[in-house]
Motif scaffolding. Structure first.
Motif, short mmCIF file in Angstrom:
data_model
loop_
_atom_site.label_atom_id
_atom_site.label_comp_id
_atom_site.label_asym_id
_atom_site.label_seq_id
_atom_site.Cartn_x
_atom_site.Cartn_y
_atom_site.Cartn_z
N VAL A 190 0.77 -1.18 -0.12
CA VAL A 190 -0.10 0.12 -0.10
C VAL A 190 0.87 1.23 0.09
CG1 VAL A 190 -0.37 0.29 2.40
CG2 VAL A 190 -2.13 0.79 1.07
N GLY A 191 2.12 1.12 0.80
CA GLY A 191 2.91 2.26 0.60
C GLY A 191 3.62 2.54 -0.96
N LEU A 192 3.40 1.45 -1.69
CA LEU A 192 4.02 1.67 -3.18
C LEU A 192 2.90 2.22 -4.19
CD1 LEU A 192 6.13 0.88 -5.26
CD2 LEU A 192 4.95 -1.02 -5.72
N LEU A 193 1.48 1.86 -3.52
CA LEU A 193 0.54 2.37 -4.14
C LEU A 193 -0.26 3.50 -3.85
CD1 LEU A 193 -1.49 -1.20 -4.85
CD2 LEU A 193 0.08 0.16 -6.57
N HIS A 194 0.21 4.02 -2.72
CA HIS A 194 -0.64 5.30 -2.20
C HIS A 194 -0.91 6.36 -2.97
CE1 HIS A 194 3.43 7.19 -1.78
NE2 HIS A 194 2.76 8.30 -1.20
N TRP A 218 -4.22 22.92 -6.47
CA TRP A 218 -4.19 22.38 -4.93
C TRP A 218 -5.42 21.49 -4.76
CZ3 TRP A 218 -0.95 20.00 -2.01
CH2 TRP A 218 -1.61 19.81 -0.81
N GLU A 219 -6.65 21.81 -5.08
CA GLU A 219 -7.76 21.14 -4.83
C GLU A 219 -7.84 20.17 -6.00
OE1 GLU A 219 -10.31 21.55 -2.86
OE2 GLU A 219 -9.19 23.06 -1.80
N GLU A 220 -7.44 20.17 -7.22
CA GLU A 220 -6.99 19.00 -7.91
C GLU A 220 -6.35 17.94 -7.52
OE1 GLU A 220 -7.83 17.18 -11.52
OE2 GLU A 220 -8.83 18.85 -10.73
N ILE A 221 -4.92 18.19 -7.01
CA ILE A 221 -4.07 17.38 -6.39
C ILE A 221 -4.82 16.59 -5.26
CG2 ILE A 221 -2.14 17.18 -4.67
CD1 ILE A 221 -1.26 17.63 -7.46
N LYS A 222 -5.70 17.44 -4.41
CA LYS A 222 -6.21 16.75 -3.14
C LYS A 222 -7.47 15.43 -3.69
CE LYS A 222 -7.69 19.49 -0.02
NZ LYS A 222 -8.33 20.78 0.77
N ARG A 223 -7.88 15.55 -5.10
CA ARG A 223 -8.76 14.59 -5.52
C ARG A 223 -7.79 13.18 -5.44
NH1 ARG A 223 -9.43 15.30 -10.74
NH2 ARG A 223 -11.09 13.62 -10.63
N HIS A 224 -6.40 12.84 -5.51
CA HIS A 224 -5.97 11.65 -5.97
C HIS A 224 -6.34 10.56 -4.88
CE1 HIS A 224 -2.42 13.13 -3.11
NE2 HIS A 224 -2.26 11.55 -3.05
N PRO A 225 -6.75 10.94 -3.52
CA PRO A 225 -6.90 9.70 -2.55
C PRO A 225 -8.28 8.99 -3.09
CG PRO A 225 -6.30 11.65 -1.35
CD PRO A 225 -6.02 12.11 -2.76
N LEU A 255 -7.40 5.72 0.42
CA LEU A 255 -8.39 6.90 0.83
C LEU A 255 -7.92 7.82 2.03
CD1 LEU A 255 -11.03 8.42 -0.10
CD2 LEU A 255 -12.31 6.62 1.25
N SER A 256 -7.45 7.15 3.09
CA SER A 256 -7.20 7.81 4.23
C SER A 256 -5.84 8.27 4.67
CB SER A 256 -7.84 7.01 5.70
OG SER A 256 -9.04 6.55 5.36
N TYR A 314 -7.77 15.42 4.72
CA TYR A 314 -9.08 15.12 3.78
C TYR A 314 -8.89 13.70 2.98
CZ TYR A 314 -4.94 16.16 0.58
OH TYR A 314 -3.62 15.79 -0.12
N PRO A 315 -9.83 13.23 2.55
CA PRO A 315 -11.11 13.68 2.25
C PRO A 315 -12.12 13.68 3.12
CG PRO A 315 -11.13 11.65 1.04
CD PRO A 315 -9.74 11.69 2.03
N LYS A 316 -12.21 12.65 4.19
CA LYS A 316 -13.42 12.55 5.12
C LYS A 316 -13.12 13.40 6.08
CE LYS A 316 -14.22 7.67 4.03
NZ LYS A 316 -14.48 6.31 4.61
N GLY A 317 -11.99 13.85 6.69
CA GLY A 317 -11.80 14.82 8.07
C GLY A 317 -12.12 13.85 9.23
N ILE A 318 -11.61 12.60 9.26
CA ILE A 318 -11.75 11.63 10.19
C ILE A 318 -10.50 12.06 11.29
CG2 ILE A 318 -13.14 9.74 9.45
CD1 ILE A 318 -10.42 8.45 8.88
N LYS A 319 -10.46 11.61 12.30
CA LYS A 319 -9.28 11.96 13.29
C LYS A 319 -9.07 10.71 14.19
CE LYS A 319 -12.05 14.47 16.78
NZ LYS A 319 -12.40 15.59 17.60
N GLY A 320 -7.81 10.93 14.90
CA GLY A 320 -7.34 9.98 15.84
C GLY A 320 -7.31 8.54 15.27
N GLU A 321 -7.71 7.74 16.22
CA GLU A 321 -7.73 6.20 15.85
C GLU A 321 -8.86 5.72 15.12
OE1 GLU A 321 -7.27 4.19 19.57
OE2 GLU A 321 -5.05 4.79 19.68
N GLU A 322 -9.56 6.72 14.69
CA GLU A 322 -10.85 6.68 13.82
C GLU A 322 -10.07 6.18 12.41
OE1 GLU A 322 -13.24 10.03 12.92
OE2 GLU A 322 -13.91 9.95 15.10
#
Length: 849
Positions: free
Chosen positions: A717-721, A744-751, A772-773, A783-791
């Motif tokens: 997954v490190g290779l494919l991130h 920058w918004e275009e770059i943020k689409r890649h996950p 994705l995370s 981004y993209p979900k805005g989850i935090k911590g151990e979520e």
């Protein structure tokens, strides 16, 4: 005089016969030669080839050994590939080159011995290839041949230029065995030897007619001709029985045919000469008798003709005297009549002069009236020219031309606008035949029939037909309309009408009709046409009727990764492959999206399998960039009228989806590899970054003591991130300066893009979630979900640290690499804010320390 000439002819023929029987070539005594160095092809069995220990053997070797015994001259023989042998001889490294065939170019360099072997050179081809009969049937094929072989010159002389050359005859046959060559040409003996030796003799046929028949010679370079008499004389000392013994050893033959012996040829020559002499003597005797008889007959005929001429002269003299007397009497009568006529003529002249005076007065009056009438006509012509000019311009705008056809003389006249429409000028024959020549060949019978109906019924002419313009051969549609003109007896005499060029309208109509039944993207039939055609073909005469469903594997993945333009190109290539693989009368349609359907009338399952095999073979060779074509097929065959065609359609679709379950994942896996490869080709820096992040993730997994399987998953997954960057504009990825907000918004689409790509692949659902995370933050501001911590799962938290560390310690287009100390300080500063604090501590202590 003639008898003397015949004697000279006879003496010349007898002398020629004497020369044929007794003349022998004279040559200067050759210089004394003690050693001869010979080079030859070492790969031409059975004439010269190497045994299992690498020693030269064969017919040519045995003949040279006998040459040594007969002449006492030492012969040093060297074998090598033919091309090298020929080059070595050109450089003067040897005295004689053996196993050489004659051609005009070589004759400029070498003097040749007498031929000692005749070699048939056929065309060898795989048994599954048909139609190979002679050199002309090789066009379009690649032909394998030995370098420097004379067959290459023969092929090129016949326009065959696609030739694959190999060093030896054995390499040519080995290439045929390895399926690198399906057609090759060489001498028949070595070809059969290596075909049997390699055990593939049953896989190849050879042509019944040879490419050519050549002969083997021995040759020396021009300027060294002293060797040639020695070679010819030395091999002449070898007896016929000794040659036969060598041939028997290698070929199994015992003796040459009787008609090749010297005695037989001598008997034939003597017989021919004797026959010629006897024939000439017979012809000479018959000719002399005929000449004497003819001359006697000519003398008798001349004597009779002279007597006849004398009698005719006497008769003519008598007739001439009588005619002179008659003519004299006639002249006297004519003189009397002439005197009377002169008197009458004088009276007529006086009357004529009076009439001329009256005519002169009338002419003067007529000239005045003509001037008045001319003035009136000039005014009318000016008005008429204005109207004609206006009509001509109107016809040009409307692409309309007028004509008049005389149906009696079959000739016609027309306006300049019609000349323009027909692509002709005034020199073109304005006849019915000329008119028919302009009409398209497919429309001539229909036009002729329609014109006949119009003439017979005297109805209006109103007809659309196709023409071929004479000047540029362009096909055009025209609309002709007019009327029939009859005379007072109701006979048809003329056709008056106009013709308009309606090509643009017809093409628009055809385009509308085409688009109503065709798919705009692929050019195949659409669902509407398929449904209509299915109803038409679902009749007993088309059974068995096979319906094939097909679906393009991985299209959504390709659209998401490379864009819809690449996906459209892929669909076009699929359509091309289906067209090439199917037959002319098969119906191919695109139902929509990635689904296609094929209707195969009068086709059973076995034939369908062959068609699908051909399509799959074509698909394997097609690429869109680096993307392979993968199509899943399912089919069902209707054999009886009571079977429901819609149920047939559903079964074919079900079979296709079953096949897709097996073939789809494999295709998606290949596409993932293609995406990674394409991304790395677009941006080499991104490739190096991915591998470094992968290694750091592996080290973190080991430091955490994770199981081996989870470490490997973390490495992958490190290779494919960053796989989602495949869909980001290359200019943004490689931009040297600071990104704009939009970039920058275009770059943020890649996950999210990476998630969509990996989630389509079986077994990669969890890795898709990690990708994705990997840009989420510990404090929930990512981004993209805005989850935090151990979520966040453990893996994306590790990737975030490795990704940030490598980004800081690697050189960028807008800055140099930061020192490790600065990067570590930045990680520690953002621990608990951007990154998992425990993982940052582990990373610093165990991975980069």
């Amino acid at each position: 005089m003639k008898n003397t000439r015949w004697k000279y002819y006879l003496l010349g023929i007898l002398g020629l016969a004497f020369l044929l029987l007794h003349t022998t070539p004279l040559s200067a005594s050759p210089p004394e030669i003690k050693t001869i160095s010979v080079v030859m092809d070492d790969n031409y069995p059975p004439y010269s080839f190497r045994d299992s220990q690498g020693n030269l053997q064969g017919i040519t070797l045995d003949q040279w050994k006998l040459f040594e015994q007969k002449t006492g001259i030492t012969v040093n023989i060297t074998g090598m590939t033919w091309n090298k042998a020929y080059e070595s001889m050109l450089h003067g490294e040897f005295d004689v080159i053996d196993t050489i065939s004659y051609n005009a170019d070589r004759a400029k360099i070498y003097d040749f011995s007498k031929p000692y072997a005749t070699i048939d050179v056929p065309i060898f081809f795989q048994k599954n290839i048909s139609g190979i009969t002679n050199v002309n049937s090789l066009k379009g094929f690649t032909v394998a041949a030995k370098k420097g072989d004379n067959c290459i010159n023969v092929l090129r002389e016949h326009g065959i230029t696609n030739i694959q050359e190999y060093d030896t005859a054995e390499e040519v046959v080995q290439a045929a065995k390895d399926h690198k060559a399906v057609i090759f040409t060489m001498g028949k003996p070595p070809a059969l030897y290596y075909l049997y030796k390699m055990g593939i003799q049953d896989n190849f046929n050879y042509s019944t007619s040879s490419l050519y028949t050549g002969q083997f010679f021995r040759a020396i370079k021009k300027g060294h001709s002293g060797f040639l008499p020695t070679i010819n004389d030395g091999f002449a000392k070898i007896s016929e029985s000794e040659y036969q013994a060598i041939d028997k050893k290698w070929f199994g033959m015992t003796s040459a045919p009787f008609y090749e012996t010297s005695l037989f040829r001598l008997i034939i020559i003597i017989g021919i000469v004797v026959s010629l002499v006897a024939l000439l003597l017979f012809i000479w005797n018959r000719t002399l008798r005929r000449m004497v008889k003819q001359k006697t007959s000519e003398l008798w005929d001349a004597l009779k003709a002279r007597q006849q001429v004398e009698a005719e002269i006497r008769k003519l003299n008598a007739e001439l005297e009588n005619r002179v007397l008659e003519r004299t009497a006639q002249l006297e009568d004519l003189n009397s009549e002439l005197e009377e006529s002169n008197a009458l003529l004088e009276e007529e002249i006086v009357k004529r002069e009076k009439v001329e005076e009256d005519i002169s007065k009338l002419n003067e009056e007529l000239e005045v009236k003509i001037e008045m009438r001319t003035s009136q006509l000039d005014e009318l012509n000016a008005v008429l020219e204005q109207q004609n000019a206006l009509l001509s311009e109107s016809q040009k705008v409307a692409r309309l031309g007028s004509y008049v056809m005389d149906l009696l003389t079959k000739e016609w006249k027309c306006s300049p606008e019609l000349h323009e429409i027909f692509g002709i000028d005034t020199t073109y024959p304005h006849t019915v035949e000329g008119w028919l020549e302009i009409i398209h060949p497919d429309w001539r019978p229909k036009f002729t029939n329609y014109l006949g109906q119009v003439e017979g019924s005297q109805q209006r002419f109103d007809y659309e037909f196709k023409i071929i313009r004479i000047n540029d051969q362009a096909e055009r549609w025209v609309h002709g309309f007019g009327k029939i003109v009859v005379d007072h007896q109701e006979n048809v005499v003329r056709l008056i009408g106009m013709i308009q060029d309606v090509t643009d309208r017809k093409q628009t109509e055809e385009k509308i009709v085409y688009l109503s039944f065709h798919d705009r993207l692929t050019g195949l039939y659409n669902r509407r046409f398929f449904e209509e055609e299915l109803k038409r073909l679902d009749v007993a005469r088309n059974y068995p009727l096979t319906l094939v469903m097909s679906d393009v594997n991985g299209l959504k993945l390709i659209n998401d990764s490379f864009g819809h333009a690449v996906g459209d190109e892929l669909l076009k290539n699929v359509a091309k492959v289906l067209r090439q693989g199917c037959r002319r009368d098969d119906i191919i349609a695109r139902l929509g999206g990635d689904e296609f359907v094929i209707l195969l009338p009068n086709t059973d399952g076995a034939e369908t399998e062959q068609i699908l095999k051909r399509i799959k073979g074509l698909a394997i060779r097609e690429r869109v960039g680096s993307i392979e074509l993968s199509i899943s097929f399912g089919y069902e065959t209707k054999r009886h009228e009571n079977e429901d065609i819609h149920e047939l359609f559903k079964k074919a679709e079900d079979y296709m989806y079953k096949r897709k379950l097996f073939e789809g994942p494999s295709m998606r896996g290949k596409t993932i590899k293609t995406i990674i490869k394409t991304l790395h080709e677009k941006n080499k820096r991104e490739e190096q970054h991915s591998y470094r992040v992968s290694a750091l993730c592996q080290s973190m997994g080991e430091a955490l003591g994770l199981p081996e399987g989870e470490i490997q998953e973390l490495k992958n997954v490190g290779l494919l991130h960053d796989i989602g960057k495949i869909a980001i504009d290359e200019e943004i990825l490689n931009k040297p300066g600071k990104l704009t907000n939009a970039e920058w918004e275009e770059i943020k689409r890649h996950p999210e893009i990476g998630y969509r790509i990996l989630s389509t692949v079986h077994g990669m659902a969890e890795m898709a979630e990690y990708v994705l995370s990997h840009h989420e933050r510990w404090d929930g501001l990512g981004y993209p979900k805005g989850i935090k911590g151990e979520e966040m799962p453990l893996q994306p938290r590790i990737i975030a640290i490795a990704d940030a560390y490598d980004a800081m310690t690697s050189a960028r287009s807008y800055r140099d690499a930061l020192p490790d100390e600065v990067a570590i300080a930045e990680l520690q500063k953002n621990a608990g804010i951007q990154f998992d604090p425990e993982l940052v501590k582990l990373f610093v202590d165990k991975v980069v320390d």
